[in-house]
Design a protein around this motif. Sequence first.
Motif, PDB file in Angstrom:
ATOM      1  N   CYS A 237       0.832  -1.205   0.000  1.00 10.25           N
ATOM      2  CA  CYS A 237       0.000   0.000   0.000  1.00 10.25           C
ATOM      3  C   CYS A 237       0.866   1.254   0.000  1.00 10.25           C
ATOM      4  CB  CYS A 237      -0.915   0.003   1.228  1.00 10.25           C
ATOM      5  SG  CYS A 237      -2.004   1.451   1.290  1.00 10.25           S
ATOM      6  N   PRO A 238       0.618   2.189  -0.903  1.00  8.78           N
ATOM      7  CA  PRO A 238       1.395   3.431  -0.914  1.00  8.78           C
ATOM      8  C   PRO A 238       1.014   4.383   0.221  1.00  8.78           C
ATOM      9  CG  PRO A 238      -0.291   3.502  -2.608  1.00  8.78           C
ATOM     10  CD  PRO A 238      -0.325   2.109  -2.035  1.00  8.78           C
ATOM     11  N   GLU A 239      -0.107   4.105   0.868  1.00  6.71           N
ATOM     12  CA  GLU A 239      -0.591   4.944   1.978  1.00  6.71           C
ATOM     13  C   GLU A 239      -1.008   4.020   3.120  1.00  6.71           C
ATOM     14  OE1 GLU A 239      -0.528   8.162   2.006  1.00  6.71           O
ATOM     15  OE2 GLU A 239      -0.492   8.839  -0.081  1.00  6.71           O
ATOM     16  N   ILE A 240      -0.030   3.386   3.781  1.00  7.65           N
ATOM     17  CA  ILE A 240      -0.344   2.291   4.699  1.00  7.65           C
ATOM     18  C   ILE A 240      -1.226   2.710   5.869  1.00  7.65           C
ATOM     19  CG2 ILE A 240       1.730   1.007   4.076  1.00  7.65           C
ATOM     20  CD1 ILE A 240       3.014   1.987   6.639  1.00  7.65           C
ATOM     21  N   HIS A 241      -1.253   3.992   6.211  1.00  6.74           N
ATOM     22  CA  HIS A 241      -2.068   4.426   7.346  1.00  6.74           C
ATOM     23  C   HIS A 241      -3.561   4.304   7.078  1.00  6.74           C
ATOM     24  CE1 HIS A 241      -1.711   8.020   4.792  1.00  6.74           C
ATOM     25  NE2 HIS A 241      -2.877   8.377   5.293  1.00  6.74           N
ATOM     26  N   VAL A 242      -3.968   4.180   5.804  1.00  6.26           N
ATOM     27  CA  VAL A 242      -5.400   4.112   5.516  1.00  6.26           C
ATOM     28  C   VAL A 242      -5.982   2.740   5.814  1.00  6.26           C
ATOM     29  CG1 VAL A 242      -5.045   5.817   3.682  1.00  6.26           C
ATOM     30  CG2 VAL A 242      -5.257   3.402   3.054  1.00  6.26           C
ATOM     31  N   ILE A 243      -5.136   1.714   5.893  1.00  5.63           N
ATOM     32  CA  ILE A 243      -5.622   0.345   6.066  1.00  5.63           C
ATOM     33  C   ILE A 243      -6.014   0.042   7.502  1.00  5.63           C
ATOM     34  CG2 ILE A 243      -4.972  -2.092   5.929  1.00  5.63           C
ATOM     35  CD1 ILE A 243      -3.310  -1.486   3.526  1.00  5.63           C
ATOM     36  N   THR A 244      -5.223   0.522   8.459  1.00  6.73           N
ATOM     37  CA  THR A 244      -5.378   0.120   9.857  1.00  6.73           C
ATOM     38  C   THR A 244      -6.791   0.309  10.416  1.00  6.73           C
ATOM     39  OG1 THR A 244      -3.038   0.547  10.268  1.00  6.73           O
ATOM     40  CG2 THR A 244      -4.486   0.425  12.190  1.00  6.73           C
ATOM     41  N   PRO A 245      -7.438   1.481  10.254  1.00  4.07           N
ATOM     42  CA  PRO A 245      -8.775   1.640  10.848  1.00  4.07           C
ATOM     43  C   PRO A 245      -9.790   0.624  10.330  1.00  4.07           C
ATOM     44  CG  PRO A 245      -7.877   3.761  10.190  1.00  4.07           C
ATOM     45  CD  PRO A 245      -6.975   2.722   9.599  1.00  4.07           C
ATOM     46  N   ALA A 246      -9.701   0.278   9.050  1.00  4.03           N
ATOM     47  CA  ALA A 246     -10.659  -0.667   8.469  1.00  4.03           C
ATOM     48  C   ALA A 246     -10.330  -2.105   8.832  1.00  4.03           C
ATOM     49  CB  ALA A 246     -10.695  -0.505   6.954  1.00  4.03           C
ATOM     50  N   LEU A 247      -9.039  -2.450   8.814  1.00  2.00           N
ATOM     51  CA  LEU A 247      -8.631  -3.835   9.036  1.00  2.00           C
ATOM     52  C   LEU A 247      -8.576  -4.195  10.513  1.00  2.00           C
ATOM     53  CD1 LEU A 247      -7.632  -6.446   7.666  1.00  2.00           C
ATOM     54  CD2 LEU A 247      -5.303  -5.544   7.861  1.00  2.00           C
ATOM     55  N   ARG A 248      -8.150  -3.259  11.358  1.00  2.00           N
ATOM     56  CA  ARG A 248      -7.974  -3.534  12.781  1.00  2.00           C
ATOM     57  C   ARG A 248      -9.117  -3.010  13.629  1.00  2.00           C
ATOM     58  NH1 ARG A 248      -4.163  -7.213  11.720  1.00  2.00           N
ATOM     59  NH2 ARG A 248      -2.168  -6.345  11.047  1.00  2.00           N
ATOM     60  N   GLY A 249     -10.171  -2.549  12.986  1.00  2.00           N
ATOM     61  CA  GLY A 249     -11.261  -1.934  13.730  1.00  2.00           C
ATOM     62  C   GLY A 249     -12.045  -2.914  14.594  1.00  2.00           C
ATOM     63  N   LYS A 250     -12.783  -2.365  15.531  1.00  2.54           N
ATOM     64  CA  LYS A 250     -13.673  -3.163  16.379  1.00  2.54           C
ATOM     65  C   LYS A 250     -14.933  -3.529  15.597  1.00  2.54           C
ATOM     66  CE  LYS A 250     -12.030  -0.729  20.513  1.00  2.54           C
ATOM     67  NZ  LYS A 250     -12.416   0.126  21.667  1.00  2.54           N
ATOM     68  N   ASP A 251     -15.761  -4.380  16.202  1.00  4.79           N
ATOM     69  CA  ASP A 251     -16.967  -4.834  15.525  1.00  4.79           C
ATOM     70  C   ASP A 251     -17.831  -3.669  15.056  1.00  4.79           C
ATOM     71  OD1 ASP A 251     -16.118  -7.346  16.015  1.00  4.79           O
ATOM     72  OD2 ASP A 251     -17.661  -7.875  17.479  1.00  4.79           O
ATOM     73  N   GLU A 252     -17.895  -2.615  15.861  1.00  7.99           N
ATOM     74  CA  GLU A 252     -18.774  -1.493  15.531  1.00  7.99           C
ATOM     75  C   GLU A 252     -18.135  -0.516  14.549  1.00  7.99           C
ATOM     76  OE1 GLU A 252     -16.716  -0.530  19.494  1.00  7.99           O
ATOM     77  OE2 GLU A 252     -17.604  -2.278  18.474  1.00  7.99           O
ATOM     78  N   ASP A 253     -16.854  -0.679  14.263  1.00  3.95           N
ATOM     79  CA  ASP A 253     -16.160   0.204  13.327  1.00  3.95           C
ATOM     80  C   ASP A 253     -16.373  -0.237  11.893  1.00  3.95           C
ATOM     81  OD1 ASP A 253     -15.126   1.669  15.444  1.00  3.95           O
ATOM     82  OD2 ASP A 253     -13.311   0.437  15.581  1.00  3.95           O
ATOM     83  N   THR A 254     -16.515   0.732  11.000  1.00  2.00           N
ATOM     84  CA  THR A 254     -16.732   0.403   9.599  1.00  2.00           C
ATOM     85  C   THR A 254     -15.504  -0.272   8.989  1.00  2.00           C
ATOM     86  OG1 THR A 254     -17.260   1.293   7.392  1.00  2.00           O
ATOM     87  CG2 THR A 254     -15.971   2.696   8.861  1.00  2.00           C
ATOM     88  N   PRO A 255     -15.714  -1.271   8.140  1.00  4.33           N
ATOM     89  CA  PRO A 255     -14.582  -1.878   7.440  1.00  4.33           C
ATOM     90  C   PRO A 255     -14.176  -1.096   6.196  1.00  4.33           C
ATOM     91  CG  PRO A 255     -16.587  -3.021   6.846  1.00  4.33           C
ATOM     92  CD  PRO A 255     -16.980  -1.988   7.883  1.00  4.33           C
ATOM     93  N   LEU A 256     -14.885  -0.003   5.900  1.00  5.25           N
ATOM     94  CA  LEU A 256     -14.575   0.795   4.713  1.00  5.25           C
ATOM     95  C   LEU A 256     -13.316   1.627   4.928  1.00  5.25           C
ATOM     96  CD1 LEU A 256     -18.139   2.170   3.870  1.00  5.25           C
ATOM     97  CD2 LEU A 256     -16.908   0.388   2.628  1.00  5.25           C
ATOM     98  N   ILE A 257     -12.493   1.702   3.902  1.00  3.18           N
ATOM     99  CA  ILE A 257     -11.349   2.617   3.910  1.00  3.18           C
ATOM    100  C   ILE A 257     -11.858   3.962   3.415  1.00  3.18           C
ATOM    101  CG2 ILE A 257      -9.085   3.127   2.937  1.00  3.18           C
ATOM    102  CD1 ILE A 257      -8.584   0.148   2.721  1.00  3.18           C
ATOM    103  N   LEU A 258     -12.063   4.880   4.337  1.00  2.00           N
ATOM    104  CA  LEU A 258     -12.694   6.152   4.016  1.00  2.00           C
ATOM    105  C   LEU A 258     -11.715   7.304   3.844  1.00  2.00           C
ATOM    106  CD1 LEU A 258     -15.783   5.956   6.416  1.00  2.00           C
ATOM    107  CD2 LEU A 258     -15.741   5.584   3.942  1.00  2.00           C
ATOM    108  N   SER A 259     -10.453   7.066   4.126  1.00  2.00           N
ATOM    109  CA  SER A 259      -9.465   8.143   4.014  1.00  2.00           C
ATOM    110  C   SER A 259      -9.331   8.611   2.565  1.00  2.00           C
ATOM    111  CB  SER A 259      -8.102   7.665   4.512  1.00  2.00           C
ATOM    112  OG  SER A 259      -7.095   8.621   4.221  1.00  2.00           O
ATOM    113  N   PRO A 260      -9.335   9.924   2.339  1.00  2.00           N
ATOM    114  CA  PRO A 260      -9.136  10.439   0.975  1.00  2.00           C
ATOM    115  C   PRO A 260      -7.739  10.164   0.447  1.00  2.00           C
ATOM    116  CG  PRO A 260      -9.098  12.230   2.557  1.00  2.00           C
ATOM    117  CD  PRO A 260      -9.534  11.006   3.307  1.00  2.00           C
TER     118      PRO A 260
END
Length: 306
Positions: A237-260
């Motif tokens: 990934c050229p922008e590795i910080h965008v993956i973590t919230p979606a991949l490592r999120g809790k059950d209630e967190d969206t799995p979508l990568i929403l970072s612009p």
Amino acid sequence: MSVKTHLPVGHEAIRDKGLIRAHKYLILRRLSQTFFLSLFLLGPWFGIWWVKGNLSGSLTFEVLPLTDPFILLQGMVAGHWPEMTALIGALIVAAVYALIGGRMYCSWVCPINAVTDTAAWAHRRLDLPKGWQPKKNTRYFVMAMVLVVSALSGAVAWELVNPISMLHRGLIFGVGFAWTFVVAVFLFDLFVARRGWCSHICPVGAFYGLLGNRSLLRVSAEKRAACDDCMDCFAVCPEIHVITPALRGKDEDTPLILSPDCTNCGRCIDVCSVDVFHFTNRFDDTPAPGRVRARPKQTRKIGEAA
């Protein structure tokens, strides 16, 4: 932290999905970049003027105007009011990228992406240290400075050093000074800052990221429960910080990568052997189950493998 492995990035995906599927979006991106670049070269090389101009501004079949809105903005702050065709062209381009994701320009259209991807591949192969990493907001500072310089100088400042335009000129006129800028970008990414140009410096990417902030097309880590911590998605990934919230999120967190900042390049989809990722839209509310840790495969450190 997991141990580092010397297996090639995407090894498991190639084994499980086959060579083509493990590089599907990479292949499609190269075909897309080649297609757009070829349209602009048909005229100078073969006298077939279907498209006149370049990625900064063009006219297709003498009917369809397309203008880079960042170029238009520089011209306007420089005091040059554009013609109506340029305004229409900029609105068309802006509307398209606002819908599909602004930074898709970076990964699916911009020819410099192939240069920086090659530098990133060589960086991994040579196992070089990641080097200097500019702050995340550096590209926005560069974008602001470009606009300030344009306003003060009365010229479209970025076009004087734009490696995209330089690559185009180099392909038309052959070996010359224009290639210096392209080679400089490659060497910068290879030896100075890993993924430094597109991810931290380029003001064009910064502008298109802002343009596609609310875009419809998104990548989802819907099957994040299946993640086996191979870390290949982080490596490519050229922008590795965008993956973590979606991949490592809790059950209630969206799995979508929403970072612009996400370029929608699809490489995380390619290299994932367990198909965690897929393309969807920003309104996809499919819940992603929490992660159930299976026995992990050999893994690689984020900072060392990327």
